[in-house]
Motif scaffolding. Structure first.
Motif, PDB file in Angstrom:
ATOM      1  N   ASP A   1      -4.001  -8.825   5.166  1.00  0.00           N
ATOM      2  CA  ASP A   1      -3.517  -7.999   4.053  1.00  0.00           C
ATOM      3  C   ASP A   1      -2.904  -6.722   4.629  1.00  0.00           C
ATOM      4  OD1 ASP A   1      -3.091  -7.039   1.499  1.00  0.00           O
ATOM      5  OD2 ASP A   1      -5.217  -6.720   1.029  1.00  0.00           O
ATOM      6  N   ASN A   2      -2.200  -5.993   3.796  1.00  0.00           N
ATOM      7  CA  ASN A   2      -1.710  -4.663   4.184  1.00  0.00           C
ATOM      8  C   ASN A   2      -2.902  -3.776   4.515  1.00  0.00           C
ATOM      9  OD1 ASN A   2       0.512  -4.746   1.317  1.00  0.00           O
ATOM     10  ND2 ASN A   2       0.852  -5.630   3.313  1.00  0.00           N
TER      11      ASN A   2
ATOM     12  N   LYS B   1      -3.161 -10.734  -4.016  1.00  0.00           N
ATOM     13  CA  LYS B   1      -4.476 -10.460  -3.474  1.00  0.00           C
ATOM     14  C   LYS B   1      -5.218 -11.705  -3.018  1.00  0.00           C
ATOM     15  CE  LYS B   1      -4.035  -6.230  -3.898  1.00  0.00           C
ATOM     16  NZ  LYS B   1      -3.835  -5.482  -2.677  1.00  0.00           N
TER      17      LYS B   1
ATOM     18  N   ASP C   1      -3.316   0.709  -3.468  1.00  0.00           N
ATOM     19  CA  ASP C   1      -3.022  -0.661  -3.056  1.00  0.00           C
ATOM     20  C   ASP C   1      -2.406  -1.379  -4.255  1.00  0.00           C
ATOM     21  OD1 ASP C   1      -3.144  -3.384  -2.439  1.00  0.00           O
ATOM     22  OD2 ASP C   1      -5.142  -3.283  -1.562  1.00  0.00           O
TER      23      ASP C   1
ATOM     24  N   ASP D   1      -8.323  -2.345   1.181  1.00  0.00           N
ATOM     25  CA  ASP D   1      -9.217  -3.459   1.514  1.00  0.00           C
ATOM     26  C   ASP D   1      -8.705  -4.280   2.696  1.00  0.00           C
ATOM     27  OD1 ASP D   1      -7.112  -4.565   0.049  1.00  0.00           O
ATOM     28  OD2 ASP D   1      -8.363  -6.130  -0.832  1.00  0.00           O
ATOM     29  N   GLY D   2      -7.485  -4.035   3.122  1.00  0.00           N
ATOM     30  CA  GLY D   2      -6.985  -4.688   4.338  1.00  0.00           C
ATOM     31  C   GLY D   2      -7.750  -4.256   5.575  1.00  0.00           C
TER      32      GLY D   2
ATOM     33  N   ASP E   1       0.853  -1.191   0.000  1.00  0.00           N
ATOM     34  CA  ASP E   1       0.000   0.000   0.000  1.00  0.00           C
ATOM     35  C   ASP E   1       0.890   1.244   0.000  1.00  0.00           C
ATOM     36  OD1 ASP E   1      -2.162  -1.701   0.306  1.00  0.00           O
ATOM     37  OD2 ASP E   1      -2.652  -1.060   2.350  1.00  0.00           O
TER      38      ASP E   1
HETATM   39 MG    MG Z   1      -5.073  -4.866  -0.219  1.00  0.00          MG
END
Ligand code: MG
Length: 282
Positions: A233-234, A279, A40, A194-195, A27
């Motif tokens: 996720d990040n 992803k 992202d 989205d993390g 990110d």
């Molecule tokens: Mg992400």
């Protein structure tokens, strides 16, 4: 961070990021008035990092302005696309990035949030205790929901939930969607990868935003919430508070965001498998 003065809008903001359980953080973000942006990256860890950084760097020249307009943001978006497509090196053909965020803008003396989005990072607005998602995901599950073929609950566990249909780079030639949202004093805008939104339900996002008056504390708390929920996720979070706006008193608030410019789907190449290695969730 301290409040900063734009021409007609005074904001206070905070930002936080964490790589979560990933080996590195793909990110990138920019939190400097008038720009609040999250990108992202995708396409393998080196490609993902370079792509998200290239996208953010393309907007840097606008960060010295008091505010921006649609033409400036769309021009920077074009620079971002060109920068990602020009990324040098082997194996970077699949490199790409999402981009979303809110920019401080003004029209006829009235303050606006200029929101943009491509991909599935998200921009929300908290107003009068209600959290509204402004951006609309470019994702397979969003398309299925729009078609009535998937419920919101089903989308949360659908195996395709990380597959996006538009990006900057990664073989997509997509433009962004844009919204102009009248800004009111007391608005709080949340921008995240989205993390965060993939780990923490919307009602918990709202509760955390309501519980933390300080935007930096709110951003830090939301990153911790995502980590507590798995941190697969990040995670990147920006929180921006409108302390003062121009023209807010007599102007009408638009309760539901309507896009002012949406890319024509016929002009974009649908690429439903943009999001690959980085992803896929365990
Ligand atoms: Mg992400």
């Amino acid at each position: 961070m301290s409040p900063l003065v734009g021409t007609g809008m005074r904001v206070r903001f905070g930002a936080a990021t964490d790589r979560g359980r990933r080996p590195n953080n793909e990110d990138a973000y920019l939190a400097r008035p008038p720009l609040f942006l999250v990108a992202d990256g995708m396409g393998g860890h080196i490609g993902g990092e370079r792509a998200s950084r290239a996208v953010i760097d393309a907007f840097e020249p606008l960060a010295s302005r008091a505010m921006v307009d649609m033409a400036a943001v769309r021009a920077a978006f074009g620079d971002a696309v060109a920068a990602v497509e020009a990324l040098p090196g082997e194996g970077l053909a699949a490199a790409g990035a999402t981009l979303t965020g809110a920019c401080l803008s003004e029209n006829d003396g009235r303050s606006y949030w200029l929101v943009l989005n491509v991909g599935d990072s998200r921009t929300y607005r908290l107003a009068a205790g209600e959290l509204e998602q402004i951006s609309v995901d470019h994702s397979v599950v969003q398309e299925l929901m729009d078609a009535g073929r998937l419920t919101e609950a089903g989308a949360e566990t659908d195996p395709r939930r990380h597959v996006i249909t538009r990006a900057i780079g990664a073989g997509s030639s997509a433009d962004a969607d844009y919204w102009l949202i009248p800004a009111d004093q007391g608005d709080r805008v949340l921008i995240c990868s989205d993390g965060l939104s993939g780990e923490v339900a919307a009602d918990r996002l709202r509760d955390a935003l309501l519980a933390e008056p300080d935007p930096q504390a709110a951003a830090t708390r939301l990153v911790h919430e995502a980590l507590l929920h798995g941190g697969h996720d990040n995670i990147t979070v920006i929180v921006v508070d409108a302390l003062e706006v121009s023209g807010g008193e007599d102007a009408q608030t638009t309760p539901v965001a309507t896009p002012v410019f949406t890319a024509d789907p016929d002009d974009t190449v649908p690429t439903p498998h943009l999001r690959t290695a980085t992803k896929e969730q365990p």
